[in-house]
Design a protein around this motif. Structure first.
Motif, PDB file in Angstrom:
ATOM      1  N   LEU A  47      16.469   3.940  15.621  1.00 19.04           N
ATOM      2  CA  LEU A  47      16.587   4.188  17.221  1.00 19.04           C
ATOM      3  C   LEU A  47      15.288   4.173  18.030  1.00 19.04           C
ATOM      4  CD1 LEU A  47      19.137   7.154  17.453  1.00 19.04           C
ATOM      5  CD2 LEU A  47      19.607   4.952  18.340  1.00 19.04           C
ATOM      6  N   LEU A  48      14.111   4.391  17.378  1.00 17.59           N
ATOM      7  CA  LEU A  48      12.884   4.441  17.784  1.00 17.59           C
ATOM      8  C   LEU A  48      12.077   3.088  17.612  1.00 17.59           C
ATOM      9  CD1 LEU A  48      11.855   8.009  16.706  1.00 17.59           C
ATOM     10  CD2 LEU A  48      12.088   7.436  19.346  1.00 17.59           C
ATOM     11  N   GLY A  49      12.671   2.583  16.841  1.00 20.37           N
ATOM     12  CA  GLY A  49      11.648   1.283  16.549  1.00 20.37           C
ATOM     13  C   GLY A  49      10.543   1.583  15.957  1.00 20.37           C
ATOM     14  N   TYR A  50      10.686   2.906  15.283  1.00 19.42           N
ATOM     15  CA  TYR A  50       9.195   3.273  14.515  1.00 19.42           C
ATOM     16  C   TYR A  50       9.241   3.381  13.138  1.00 19.42           C
ATOM     17  CZ  TYR A  50       4.912   5.913  14.381  1.00 19.42           C
ATOM     18  OH  TYR A  50       3.530   6.291  13.973  1.00 19.42           O
ATOM     19  N   PRO A  51       8.382   2.693  12.297  1.00 20.74           N
ATOM     20  CA  PRO A  51       8.781   2.858  10.873  1.00 20.74           C
ATOM     21  C   PRO A  51       8.605   4.194  10.217  1.00 20.74           C
ATOM     22  CG  PRO A  51       6.741   1.787  11.270  1.00 20.74           C
ATOM     23  CD  PRO A  51       7.375   1.941  12.696  1.00 20.74           C
ATOM     24  N   ILE A  52       9.090   4.657   9.283  1.00 20.48           N
ATOM     25  CA  ILE A  52       9.032   5.882   8.372  1.00 20.48           C
ATOM     26  C   ILE A  52       7.700   5.579   7.683  1.00 20.48           C
ATOM     27  CG2 ILE A  52       9.803   7.407   6.864  1.00 20.48           C
ATOM     28  CD1 ILE A  52      12.799   6.306   7.373  1.00 20.48           C
TER      29      ILE A  52
END
Length: 314
Positions: A47-52
């Protein structure tokens, strides 16, 4: 490196984003154990487009239907249940000694209510869980405010202010943080009652201050001090710690001065719990480009580590 349990908070708010964005900083200080499921982290990441980040340890071991759990910005009974279960897992990890402290990300109290959870929030739940009178302290290194009463209606405060009650609170608070510097104790009424013209509670608070100092064998508490001038620049040069009889009287000036830096600390318990001192920010959750400060979270983790080092726990 000490382990810290991180309860993930309300998944519809900004907690998961904070955890994702802050992880590469946090792992330099401790080993965080995230009380959530990998699938939830993956959903938030998408949803955030932020990688883990690499190495995030998801230790969620409670059963829950994770399908479509995250509904950004929505007060939901499902997110309420999940945040509570994450919190309880964090409590248990810390109680068992596997983790040195618990750091909580923000919940939504209405979501807990919708989920049938009877506690007003983390502090209330901790007091019930450990059958202890938890003390809520909020602030940062520049200013800390401990609350004699916290999440109760203003109409109920006056009847709780007694010499015995305030004295016992002050002694517990001093022992909980090993207080060795002056602390300003606020009165309750305007002008501290003007010698009984507007109530007698302030006289009881002053007596409680004297008796607490005698019981502690040191003079650390001063007051009662008129609340309207307690947080003046001059007074803040003298005092770093304050005790307020009522939630808003103490926290309004704190948040005006140090909103993004402040943390919430639960004291007088078998475990240490610290938390960000802000809410779920539904209006900013999962919105790309939204600026979310990580400073309160950083400070909460650092306080937990510093407190435990001071106590010889880590």
């Amino acid at each position: 490196m000490p382990k810290i349990a991180i309860s993930i908070g309300d998944v519809n708010g900004i907690g998961l984003e904070i955890a994702l964005r802050a992880h590469h900083h946090i792992v330099q200080w401790c080993e965080p154990l995230y009380c959530t499921h990998r699938e939830v982290l993956e959903s938030a990441s998408a949803l955030l487009g932020y990688p883990i980040p690499l190495g995030m340890q998801c230790v969620g071991d409670f059963d829950y239907d994770l399908q479509n759990l995250i509904t950004p910005g929505l007060v939901s009974s499902r997110s309420g249940v999940y945040s509570y279960q994450s919190f309880i897992q964090g409590v248990n990890l810390t109680k068992s000694g596997e983790c040195a402290a618990l750091v909580t990300l923000p919940i939504h109290k209405k979501a807990w209510q919708k989920a049938g959870i009877s506690y007003i929030g983390h502090t209330d739940a901790l007091s019930s869980y450990f059958q202890a009178q938890s003390i809520m302290m909020l602030g940062c290194e520049s200013l800390f405010v401990a609350l004699f009463t916290d999440h109760i209606a203003l109409s109920e405060v006056s009847r709780l202010v007694s010499k015995e009650g305030v004295r016992e609170f002050l002694v517990r608070f001093a022992k909980a943080i090993s207080l060795n510097e002056p602390c300003c104790v606020l009165g309750l009424n305007p002008h501290c009652g003007d010698e009984g013209i507007m109530g007698n509670e302030d006289r009881d608070i002053s007596f409680a201050v004297q008796e607490a100092n005698m019981q502690l064998h040191k003079e650390v508490f001063f007051g009662a001090y008129p609340p309207d001038s307690a947080f003046s620049p001059f007074n803040r040069q003298k005092y770093r710690y304050f005790v307020s009889m009522y939630h808003d009287v103490g926290l309004a000036p704190l948040k005006a001065l140090y909103f993004e830096e402040s943390i919430n600390v639960s004291l007088n318990l078998p475990i240490l719990r610290t938390s960000v001192d802000h809410g779920v920010a539904y209006d900013r959750a999962y919105k790309k480009g939204s600026s979310i400060s990580l400073q309160s979270y950083f400070n909460a983790v650092q306080y937990a580590l510093n407190y435990n080092f001071a106590q010889g726990a880590v």
